[in-house]
Design a protein around this motif. Structure first.
Motif, mmCIF file in Angstrom:
data_model
loop_
_atom_site.group_PDB
_atom_site.id
_atom_site.type_symbol
_atom_site.label_atom_id
_atom_site.label_comp_id
_atom_site.label_asym_id
_atom_site.label_seq_id
_atom_site.Cartn_x
_atom_site.Cartn_y
_atom_site.Cartn_z
ATOM 1 N N ASP A 87 0.798 -1.216 0.000
ATOM 2 C CA ASP A 87 0.000 0.000 0.000
ATOM 3 C C ASP A 87 0.831 1.266 0.000
ATOM 4 O O ASP A 87 0.313 2.355 0.217
ATOM 5 C CB ASP A 87 -0.974 -0.009 1.187
ATOM 6 N N ARG A 98 0.825 6.654 -1.779
ATOM 7 C CA ARG A 98 0.096 5.591 -1.096
ATOM 8 C C ARG A 98 -0.972 5.019 -2.027
ATOM 9 O O ARG A 98 -1.384 5.662 -2.985
ATOM 10 C CB ARG A 98 -0.523 6.117 0.199
ATOM 11 N N SER A 99 -1.442 3.837 -1.707
ATOM 12 C CA SER A 99 -2.322 3.124 -2.635
ATOM 13 C C SER A 99 -3.699 3.755 -2.768
ATOM 14 O O SER A 99 -4.443 3.418 -3.685
ATOM 15 C CB SER A 99 -2.479 1.665 -2.205
ATOM 16 N N ASN A 100 -4.031 4.691 -1.881
ATOM 17 C CA ASN A 100 -5.331 5.351 -1.996
ATOM 18 C C ASN A 100 -5.273 6.563 -2.940
ATOM 19 O O ASN A 100 -6.217 7.321 -3.048
ATOM 20 C CB ASN A 100 -5.866 5.773 -0.625
ATOM 21 N N LYS A 118 -3.218 0.584 -9.863
ATOM 22 C CA LYS A 118 -3.303 -0.635 -9.048
ATOM 23 C C LYS A 118 -3.921 -1.790 -9.830
ATOM 24 O O LYS A 118 -3.673 -2.956 -9.518
ATOM 25 C CB LYS A 118 -4.111 -0.355 -7.779
#
Lengths: 112, 116
Positions: free
Chosen positions: A31, A51-53, A68
């Motif tokens: 992440d 970050r993965s968000n 992603k």
């Protein structure tokens, strides 16, 4: 970490052009992703993280894109300069703490 | 502010010997990580120490060990050296701490080990 060959991929660009360096990561649970730059004879130097968000993050002359769905990361360098010549590594945090898993690296050569 | 300092910068050993490498982190940093860099395998994580405790460990044999002192300085040791241990050993420091990790590590210039 990944097994890599002796020959890293090389990207040659003209000074002033934009550069795009790509990286595929393997752990879909990661992440947090980081780009490092390593100049000859020096240790890696942090460039930017994401970050993965997020799917995009911008810094000074650099932009990191995260996809992603296909587990792909890219680093865009605007108006590439001779001082940008280095090996660029993507890295992912695999678990709690500071255990980084580095990609193979890409050599960026800037032609004046 | 001084950066991460690694000593020695270069060393040559023979097979079977042992070696100790030293790392002084940036003042205030409590996390110290070690990485091995070779042309064949790239950058590989060895271990990380935080507040004198090993927090993470990579996939290296037990010949590779490390420790961290109360002032956050760290050493790594490789016993019974093999030719394949020839590499650049990089130390990196960060604030560390609990919570989500930061990937912003500050690397030293490395200790280049040659095993003959």
């Amino acid at each position: 970490g990944e097994s890599v060959g002796l020959h890293l991929p090389t990207l040659s660009v003209q000074e002033g052009d934009n550069s795009i360096i790509n990286c595929a990561y393997s752990n879909s649970a990661s992440d947090y992703f980081i780009w490092y730059k390593q100049e000859s004879g020096k240790g890696p130097q942090f460039i930017i993280d994401i970050r993965s968000n997020m799917d995009k993050r911008q810094g000074q002359r650099v932009t990191v894109l995260l996809n992603k769905t296909v587990k792909h990361l890219s680093l865009q360098i605007a108006a590439t300069q001779p001082g940008d010549s280095a090996v660029y590594f993507c890295a992912e945090i695999e678990e709690y703490g500071n255990k980084l898993v580095f990609g193979a690296g890409t050599i960026l050569r800037v032609k004046s | 502010k001084a950066g991460v300092t690694q000593t020695p910068r270069y060393l040559i050993k023979t097979r079977g010997q042992q070696v100790t490498l030293s790392c002084s982190p940036i003042s205030g940093h409590r996390s110290v990580s070690w990485y091995q860099q070779t042309p064949g395998q790239g950058l590989q994580f060895l271990f990380e120490y935080f507040s004198e405790t090993q927090r993470n460990k990579g996939n290296f044999p037990g010949r590779f060990s490390g420790r961290q002192f109360s002032n956050s300085r760290s050493e790594m040791n490789v016993s019974t050296l093999e030719l394949g241990d020839s590499a650049l050993y990089l130390c990196a420091s960060s604030f560390g701490g609990s919570g989500r990790p930061t990937g912003e590590l500050f690397f030293g210039e490395g200790s280049r080990l040659t095993v003959l």
